[in-house]
Design an enzyme around this catalytic site. Structure first.
Site, PDB file in Angstrom:
ATOM      1  N   ASP A 229       9.119 -11.907  42.822  1.00 32.12           N
ATOM      2  CA  ASP A 229       9.546 -11.944  44.222  1.00 32.12           C
ATOM      3  C   ASP A 229       9.854 -10.539  44.730  1.00 32.12           C
ATOM      4  OD1 ASP A 229       9.478 -14.691  44.033  1.00 32.12           O
ATOM      5  OD2 ASP A 229      11.616 -14.852  43.567  1.00 32.12           O
TER       6      ASP A 229
HETATM    7  N1  URA Z   1      11.303 -16.669  39.133  1.00 33.88           N
HETATM    8  C1  URA Z   1      11.802 -16.367  40.342  1.00 33.88           C
HETATM    9  O1  URA Z   1      12.508 -17.155  40.933  1.00 33.88           O
HETATM   10  N2  URA Z   1      11.478 -15.188  40.886  1.00 33.88           N
HETATM   11  C2  URA Z   1      10.698 -14.278  40.272  1.00 33.88           C
HETATM   12  O2  URA Z   1      10.436 -13.203  40.830  1.00 33.88           O
HETATM   13  C3  URA Z   1      10.198 -14.609  39.011  1.00 33.88           C
HETATM   14  C4  URA Z   1      10.520 -15.811  38.455  1.00 33.88           C
END
Ligand code: URA
Length: 242
Positions: A102
């Site tokens: 993310d």
């Molecule tokens: N899970 C998440 O919620 N965000 C990420 O960036 C990676 C795994």
């Protein structure tokens, strides 16, 4: 010289097996001639086409990046935000991230131009282990931690067995640091899992990807993976995939 199906797979056009099918179906041409049998080898100067479209070939390259928060796991962003490939401006190969973190998540992300390797790493049965460290709001009860491990029902199905451990608790601030080891890679999975047990993520970092960690890297640093590391990653995913 390399096998034709391997070159097609590396270019990310199809899996090796699918590439074999494409050859048998007569969809592949080498230097303008249709090749219909398996086992043909090609060199770097041979012109390959699949369904009439030229196959772009590059030496495969593999990198690990310590992605900072506030960076998009993509090769470009229509809103002009920083993207992971901005850390590789001197690399000529057309690399892209394997999977995604993310915008607000920091930590390990791999990049490559090897489509076959990328597909292998993301194969659901490849089950590469990823270790996340999350700062969460609240202090998860023991039963909630067990729930993370057994599986949580999310809107896209139940999560696979995982390992979870509370690393520390700040009672005054009402926050905890929790380590979560998972093998899946669903969209925003870690955040959704913690949300589901009532302790939302405030900060998230991916600290390990299989045996790869962030040792020696500062946020924003990248390095090329060694041939040995690539081989180990491939072997791990292949073994589990069967
Ligand atoms: N899970 C998440 O919620 N965000 C990420 O960036 C990676 C795994």
């Amino acid at each position: 010289m390399e096998r034709l199906q391997k070159v097609i797979a590396h270019a990310g056009i199809a899996s090796r097996r699918k590439a074999e099918e494409l050859i048998l179906e007569g969809k592949v041409r080498v230097n303008g001639k249709t090749v219909k049998e398996l086992g043909v080898k090609v060199g770097s100067n041979d012109k390959i086409e699949v369904s009439g479209i030229p196959v772009e070939r590059e030496e495969p390259v593999y990198f690990i990046l310590y992605k900072p928060r506030g960076v998009i796991s993509s090769v470009n962003d229509d809103k002009g935000r920083k993207v992971v490939t901005d850390y590789f401006t001197e690399i000529k190969a057309r690399i892209y991230p394997i999977g995604r973190l993310d915008y607000d998540t920091s930590g390990i992300i791999l990049l490559t131009n090897d489509g076959e390797f990328a597909n292998l790493m993301m194969h659901p049965k490849g089950e590469i282990e990823k270790v996340y460290v999350a700062k969460v709001k609240g202090i998860p009860a023991r039963e909630k931690v067990k729930q993370l491990e057994r599986g949580i029902m999310l809107e896209d199905g139940k999560t696979a067995p995982a390992r979870a451990k509370i690393l520390s608790v700040d009672k005054k601030k009402g926050t905890s640091i929790v380590e979560l080891k998972i093998h899946e890679g669903r969209n925003r999975q870690v955040r959704r899992m913690f949300e589901a047990i009532g302790t939302p993520v405030m900060k998230l970092k991916r600290e390990r990807y299989s045996f790869l960690n962030l040792n020696g890297l500062q946020s924003g640093d990248a390095r090329e993976l060694t041939a040995h590391e690539v081989k180990l990653l491939r072997a791990e995913a292949q073994k589990k995939k069967g």
